[in-house]
Design an enzyme around this catalytic site. Structure first.
Site: not given
Length: 243
Positions: A144, A131
């Site tokens: 995250y 990501s």
């Protein structure tokens, strides 16, 4: 030429499901792994693939999954996700633990277990879906982003450790993609999840799957190290243009 096998984790929805379709369309036999077998089996049947139960947070589940795979040419590490959006001072350790187990240790477990089969294939390829959160940070996202940074570092280290082996490694780095990601992050809060994508056109799972299939179908001497893909309306994680 025999059919090549692609293994996709987190294949029951979103990018994983789209990647399974794209790779099957490119001629691969797809082996699909996820916890939700009720979703996985119809997809595998549709694609003439194979479905096996897989929980990447469980070492025994990973061992059982890999034991059922006779050969592997491409591994798509897609299983992962986010939980919560709290500042560090309010961090929920259970959320952090789940994110590290899923994104980092899950990728480690599956990759480690399949590496011998990937190398034995003579042209193995590990594609890890990370990501932009693995390359940036944003307020409320430390759990995250730290997990995705670690996942990216793991993948890049493998690229160096296996230089000279018949193994390619590609990191696919998506920006904003509209899948179940935000719905899961906000524990099923559909309204809050919808706000993430409001006023702009995000990527679709199919957009990312196209990139995965492109990387997987390059000639054996071509290694696409990193591919960053974002919607036109996104510059980085928190800077987007909304209508």
């Amino acid at each position: 030429m025999s059919t090549r096998t692609a293994v996709i984790t987190g294949a029951s929805a979103g990018i994983g499901e789209a990647a399974a379709r794209a790779l099957a369309g490119a001629g691969f036999h797809v082996v699909l792994g996820a916890r939700r077998l009720d979703r996985l089996r119809p997809l595998a049947e549709e694609l003439s693939g194979t479905a096996h139960l897989l929980d990447v947070t469980d070492a025994e589940s990973v061992e059982s999954f890999v034991h059922q795979i006779p050969e592997c040419h491409v591994l798509v590490n897609n299983a992962g996700g986010a939980r919560g959006l709290e500042r560090v001072e309010e961090a929920n350790e259970d959320n952090w633990r789940w994110m590290w187990q899923t994104n980092v240790l899950g990728t480690l477990r599956v990759t480690k277990a399949l590496l011998p089969k990937l190398i034995a294939s003579g042209d193995g390829h590990v594609i890890t879906v990370t990501s932009i959160a693995g390359h940036e940070v944003y307020d409320g996202g430390a759990g995250y982003t730290s997990a995705k940074h670690a996942q990216s570092a793991l993948h890049q280290t493998l690229r160096s450790e296996h230089l000279g082996d018949p193994l390619r490694l590609t990191e696919v780095i998506p920006g904003m993609v509209e899948t179940e990601f935000s719905l899961n992050r906000f524990e099923g809060d559909t309204e809050r999840a919808a706000q993430v994508y409001q006023g702009l056109q995000p990527l679709t799972a199919e957009d990312v799957a196209d990139v995965i299939a492109f990387a997987a179908t390059r000639p054996p001497h071509v290694n696409l190290d990193q591919i960053t893909v974002k919607p036109r309306a996104q510059h980085h994680g928190s800077r987007v243009h909304r209508e």
